[in-house]
Each structure stands twice: as C-alpha cells, then as structure tokens.
Design a protein around this motif. Structure first.
Motif, mmCIF file in Angstrom:
data_model
loop_
_atom_site.group_PDB
_atom_site.id
_atom_site.type_symbol
_atom_site.label_atom_id
_atom_site.label_comp_id
_atom_site.label_asym_id
_atom_site.label_seq_id
_atom_site.Cartn_x
_atom_site.Cartn_y
_atom_site.Cartn_z
ATOM 1 N N ARG A 220 57.233 43.554 32.561
ATOM 2 C CA ARG A 220 56.297 43.456 33.682
ATOM 3 C C ARG A 220 54.972 44.136 33.357
ATOM 4 N N THR A 221 55.055 45.281 32.695
ATOM 5 C CA THR A 221 53.832 46.008 32.346
ATOM 6 C C THR A 221 52.956 45.201 31.401
ATOM 7 N N LEU A 222 53.562 44.591 30.388
ATOM 8 C CA LEU A 222 52.774 43.815 29.433
ATOM 9 C C LEU A 222 52.236 42.527 30.053
ATOM 10 N N GLU A 223 53.008 41.919 30.947
ATOM 11 C CA GLU A 223 52.500 40.744 31.654
ATOM 12 C C GLU A 223 51.316 41.127 32.534
ATOM 13 N N TRP A 224 51.379 42.302 33.149
ATOM 14 C CA TRP A 224 50.255 42.798 33.951
ATOM 15 C C TRP A 224 49.028 43.010 33.075
ATOM 16 N N LEU A 225 49.234 43.578 31.885
ATOM 17 C CA LEU A 225 48.110 43.813 30.983
ATOM 18 C C LEU A 225 47.432 42.500 30.600
ATOM 19 N N LYS A 226 48.209 41.447 30.463
ATOM 20 C CA LYS A 226 47.659 40.155 30.076
ATOM 21 C C LYS A 226 46.871 39.479 31.206
ATOM 22 N N LEU A 227 46.947 40.036 32.421
ATOM 23 C CA LEU A 227 46.162 39.496 33.526
ATOM 24 C C LEU A 227 44.673 39.777 33.359
ATOM 25 N N TRP A 228 44.343 40.800 32.567
ATOM 26 C CA TRP A 228 42.950 41.211 32.430
ATOM 27 C C TRP A 228 42.192 40.255 31.512
ATOM 28 N N ASN A 229 40.962 39.991 31.873
ATOM 29 C CA ASN A 229 40.079 39.169 31.038
ATOM 30 C C ASN A 229 39.328 40.096 30.087
ATOM 31 N N PHE A 230 39.803 40.206 28.880
ATOM 32 C CA PHE A 230 39.181 41.092 27.900
ATOM 33 C C PHE A 230 37.945 40.480 27.246
ATOM 34 N N ASP A 231 37.589 39.276 27.689
ATOM 35 C CA ASP A 231 36.346 38.652 27.227
ATOM 36 C C ASP A 231 35.193 38.915 28.197
ATOM 37 N N GLU A 232 35.412 39.667 29.248
ATOM 38 C CA GLU A 232 34.363 39.892 30.248
ATOM 39 C C GLU A 232 33.104 40.435 29.579
ATOM 40 N N PRO A 233 31.969 39.805 29.791
ATOM 41 C CA PRO A 233 30.731 40.274 29.148
ATOM 42 C C PRO A 233 30.322 41.654 29.648
ATOM 43 N N ASP A 234 29.656 42.396 28.779
ATOM 44 C CA ASP A 234 29.084 43.684 29.117
ATOM 45 C C ASP A 234 30.132 44.650 29.668
ATOM 46 N N ALA A 235 31.343 44.560 29.125
ATOM 47 C CA ALA A 235 32.438 45.415 29.575
ATOM 48 C C ALA A 235 33.046 46.152 28.393
#
Length: 393
Positions: A220-235
C-alpha cells in the motif's frame, strides 16, 4: 517552486531480512529501487542523526544534533519539559522560519497532533485550537490539512487515520489521499510552497503488530508513492525514511542507515554529488534552494550538491523509552572506510559504527557491509579489530 518532503516512516529500503518476514507480500509489485529507476529518482544512502521520528526531524529542521538545541538531548517524553521548546524561539534555527522569510507557504498534511506539538511548539490539550487562535503571528504562513475518512474532507483535524487493518476504511483513505495529491500537484507554483507529510502505514502496522494490516502495508505504501507525479515542473522531491524499524538500546547500522530519493525538476536542477549523506544535510540543501549564503558549510553539514570528504564522520544519538524517557542515552559515531570509486561518484563498501550507551557504560562496535546479502546484518567486532584508518579518522 514547490519542495516536497515526504516521510515514509520507518520503511526499510528492502522487504527482505529476518525482522521483516511477517510484513512480506509476494504481490507487492515494484520495489523502491524499481520505482526510483522508473521515475528518475536518485537513490542516496542516508545516515540518520536520530533513531526516532522526532530526533530525525529535529536534525533536518535545525541542521544539528538534537542535543545541540535541546539540553540533555531528546527522549520520547522530552516534550513534557520546557527545555524541549526553547530552540523554537530562535528564528535563526528553525528551517520553517527561513522558508517563511523567503516567501514560502508551508503546507503540513496529516498527523497534526505530532506536528503541532513537536515541530511548532503548541503544548495545550488542544494544539489545533491553540494554533488557530495564536495571535503571535509566529507561523503566519502555515496551512494544515488532514485526510478525514468519515467526513470525506481534508479539513485540519486532530484525528489521525490508523485503521489500516480495516479493508473498507483503508481503501477509502487511499482514495482520498489520491484525490488530495492530484489537487495539490495540479496547482501552479506561482507561490513558492514547502510541503511535508508523513506516510504511516508501514510504521503503524509494524509497531502495533496487526498482521492483517502488516502483510499489505508495504504494498500500500509503495502504491501510494506511485500516485505522485514526479514529472511536475519546477518541483523538488525529497522522499526518505527516518530510522530503522527495530531500533534497540545499542544502536547498530540497521537503526541509523536509511535511504533518501531525490529529484529536482527546476530549469537548473540540483544534482546529488554523493552516495551517502547525513540527515542534517537536508537543512543545508534547503538553504541552498532558498539561495541562502549566510550559513557556513562544514564537514558536518553539507548540501547534497556539494562533495564531502570520504572520511566524513557521521554522528547520531538516541534514547529508548525503556532506558530514559526524557534525555539522550546513547551516542553514535560512524564512518565509511572503503569505497568503490566510479568516474563520477564513490559508492560505499564498508562502514564502522561505534555506540556508547551511558547507563550500560559500554561501547559496542559494528562493521557493516553495504553489499551483504542480508541488508540488516552487521558484525560485532572488538576495538582491536578496527583498522588504523578508522582510529585516525
């Protein structure tokens, strides 16, 4: 710019090891390493300055050992005494003060009882009301939120979700978390924002020993981590675990050696220059992101985009509640003496760690091999087994 600081509390890098056998899940899907590779997150070993959440976060928010800002150090119940809160009065110490001075909005999500008491200094029976009615203006640019399963809202609340063994409620919790993350990341970064949250699924499931929750907590924790958009600009993303999950009175490498994942999506990104950092380096790294040049880098405090000595000495401290509720009881010193030198960066091979426990009046020494088949194994050795290079470091 947005800075995301995401804590996966006590989550080990690997699901292997004898201690984690009850939490294994053969359907866990991608590992942390696979998620990092797929999403261009840089994995860095982290030597934690503290062995529980409070002490690690203090080191990250002050750039010091906890005992440098709290006289006598920090035990689980140190916050019951005035001495714990004195450091928050100095605007030159608390990283949140530097962020707000630089015009950042600070968003703190979930586990507000802990955050309000331990990080912001509210001490009443109802710290949320105390925060809302505080007229001092101390934390004027902080926004609080919580994922409230029963209300279906994100209003700030003292209620903390803990029912990870209830399949229906847990599913609803993660549905709401997904909606919150999408909402958070869809907003532009016209206002610079620092975001912090604690993901407690693994931590709570492990420490309560609820097997029905534990066997799925890592997945569940890793699936939650994959919810994040790590391509978000300027982040900028800083994802980490704060300490080992089986910490004992005598600190060993499995208690202090954790991990961090990093990515910088700014037009001129910061790149980690080391494969091993200390938790205190978070402070100087954020100061670098803020363009602060009025703090001094030392061998004990180095932004991750700068090289550090391969002979760097890492410090840490701890107190188990059964040993001392309020004061530091154990001091830790470690260093890495063997490295695999690559063209651009050196990777660790062998670490030596020494732990002094005051009430035992003893020093225990460990040798740790980073490439050992069991990532939680360390060999106890005697002082005479230490190589001369360690003794002269």
């Amino acid at each position: 710019m947005k800075i995301y600081c995401i804590l996966l509390d006590a989550l080990p890098w690997s699901s292997g090891g004898e201690g984690a056998r009850h939490a294994r899940d053969n359907t866990a899907g991608e590992s942390l390493a696979e998620i990092a590779r797929a999403r261009s997150l840089r994995h860095v070993h982290q030597v934690s300055t503290g062995m529980f959440t409070t002490t690690t976060l203090l080191s990250m928010l002050t750039g010091t050992l906890p005992s440098d800002v709290v006289p006598g150090g920090v035990g689980y119940l140190a916050h019951h005494e005035d001495r714990y809160y004195e450091w928050m009065k100095d605007r030159k110490i608390h990283l949140f003060q530097h962020l707000m001075a630089a015009g950042f909005k600070i968003k703190l999500h979930n586990h507000l009882d802990f955050i309000l008491r331990m990080l912001l200094g509210y001490r009443s029976d109802d710290p949320l009301t105390e925060f809302r009615t505080d007229s001092s203006g101390e934390w004027w640019n902080i926004e609080l939120s919580s994922t409230n399963v029963r209300e279906g809202s994100f209003d700030a609340s003292m209620q903390t979700f803990e029912e990870f063994d209830d399949e229906e409620l847990c599913g609803r919790y993660y549905e709401l978390e997904e909606a919150y993350i999408r909402q958070l990341q869809s907003k532009s970064s016209e206002t610079n924002t620092f975001f912090f949250t604690q993901q407690q699924d693994w931590h709570d499931s492990w420490y309560t020993k609820r097997l029905s929750a534990m066997r799925r907590s890592r997945r569940r924790t890793l699936e939650w981590l994959k919810l994040w958009n790590f391509d978000e600009p300027d982040a900028v993303f800083w994802i980490f675990s704060d300490h080992g999950y089986q910490v004992e009175t005598v600190i060993s490498p499995k208690d202090t050696l954790t991990w961090m994942l990093f990515r910088d999506n700014r037009p001129q990104p910061m790149h980690p220059m080391r494969s091993v950092i200390s938790s205190v380096d978070f402070y100087s790294t954020i100061m670098c992101l803020l363009g602060k040049t009025d703090h001094q880098d030392t061998e004990a405090l180095v932004p991750i985009n700068k090289a550090a000595s391969l002979e760097r000495v890492f410090l840490g401290e701890d107190s188990r509640v059964k040993d001392n509720e309020k004061f530091c009881e154990a001091a830790v010193v470690s260093t890495i003496v063997e490295w695999d030198d690559q063209p651009s960066i050196s990777y660790p091979i062998t670490m030596y760690l020494a732990c002094y426990v005051r009430h035992l009046n003893t020093i225990k020494i460990f040798r740790y091999l980073f490439l050992h088949e069991n990532p939680y194994a360390a060999e106890k050795i005697s002082l005479t087994d230490l190589p001369d290079k360690v003794l002269t470091t």
